[in-house]
Design a protein around this motif. Structure first.
Motif, short mmCIF file in Angstrom:
data_model
loop_
_atom_site.label_atom_id
_atom_site.label_comp_id
_atom_site.label_asym_id
_atom_site.label_seq_id
_atom_site.Cartn_x
_atom_site.Cartn_y
_atom_site.Cartn_z
N GLN A 86 -18.23 -1.92 13.00
CA GLN A 86 -17.87 -2.30 14.28
C GLN A 86 -19.03 -2.50 15.03
O GLN A 86 -19.44 -3.34 16.13
N LEU A 87 -20.27 -1.81 14.78
CA LEU A 87 -21.56 -2.19 15.43
C LEU A 87 -22.20 -3.50 15.01
O LEU A 87 -22.63 -4.17 15.82
N ALA A 88 -21.90 -3.74 13.60
CA ALA A 88 -22.35 -4.99 12.90
C ALA A 88 -21.71 -5.91 13.98
O ALA A 88 -22.24 -7.09 14.09
N GLN A 89 -20.54 -6.10 13.94
CA GLN A 89 -19.43 -6.99 14.94
C GLN A 89 -20.09 -7.32 16.39
O GLN A 89 -20.28 -8.31 16.61
N CYS B 143 -30.37 -10.55 24.60
CA CYS B 143 -29.29 -9.44 24.69
C CYS B 143 -30.01 -8.21 24.62
O CYS B 143 -30.74 -7.94 23.51
N GLU B 144 -29.80 -7.27 25.53
CA GLU B 144 -30.64 -6.01 25.51
C GLU B 144 -30.09 -4.78 24.75
O GLU B 144 -30.50 -3.91 24.42
N ALA B 145 -28.54 -4.96 24.89
CA ALA B 145 -27.72 -3.65 24.48
C ALA B 145 -26.24 -4.14 24.18
O ALA B 145 -25.94 -5.39 24.55
N LEU B 146 -25.67 -3.22 23.53
CA LEU B 146 -24.24 -3.63 23.18
C LEU B 146 -23.59 -2.28 23.60
O LEU B 146 -24.15 -1.20 23.61
N TRP B 147 -22.38 -2.26 23.86
CA TRP B 147 -21.46 -1.13 24.40
C TRP B 147 -20.45 -1.28 23.27
O TRP B 147 -19.74 -1.98 23.23
#
Length: 172
Positions: free
Chosen positions: A92-95, A111-115
């Motif tokens: 899910q992190l990879a997606q 892109c600074e971050a993902l939630w």
């Protein structure tokens, strides 16, 4: 959509191969996931004071996908991926990281971050150089392995896999 294949490939290369060649309709959990109120999760846990776009179709040189939300703020962006269950897994992190790459290309912003969000809460992860390179490596391997059945990594997931009867790599 390549986003789902990235998720599948990170789980098991053979699973992605079967999913690509023998697609099935959406699973019940995917249907339930559509009912997840991403807007509520973002407002409750992410709390951006910036522009938020929901259900964002993303297209780029690497493929396509649909981010649950993209936060645009002060010349940068963050991607939000929501799932029904917490305890996020590497696939899910990879997606979500794949969606960061697509969003960068589409919006022309870093892109600074993902939630990673679920009804229990949201977890923020920086979009690091190592995560970026990991996803690029997954994409290269995915492209290579879609034509020939790649060796899978037998795991406890095999007993739940809908393609286990086709897979030569499942444990006995």
């Amino acid at each position: 959509m390549k986003g789902r294949l990235v998720n599948a490939y990170a789980l098991c290369p053979a699973f992605a191969y079967f999913k690509y060649h023998f697609p099935e309709p959406q699973t019940p959990s995917m249907e339930l996931g559509k009912e997840l109120d991403v807007r509520e999760l973002v407002e409750k846990f992410v709390r951006p004071k910036c522009e938020v776009r929901y259900q964002v179709p993303l297209r780029g040189k690497l493929g396509s996908g649909r981010a649950d939300a993209v936060v645009l703020c002060e010349g940068r962006l963050e991607v939000v991926e929501a799932k029904l269950g917490g305890g996020f897994k590497r696939q899910q992190l990879a997606q979500a990281a794949f969606y960061c790459l697509l969003a960068e290309e589409q919006f022309g912003l870093p892109c600074e971050a993902l939630w990673l969000c679920s009804p229990e809460g949201c977890e923020r992860r920086p979009f690091s150089y190592s995560l970026r390179e990991h996803v690029k490596g997954l994409l290269e391997a995915l492209e290579r392995d879609l034509d020939v059945l790649p060796r899978g990594r037998p795991s406890r997931y095999c007993s739940y896999c809908k393609y286990s009867s086709l897979c030569p790599w499942r444990p006995p």
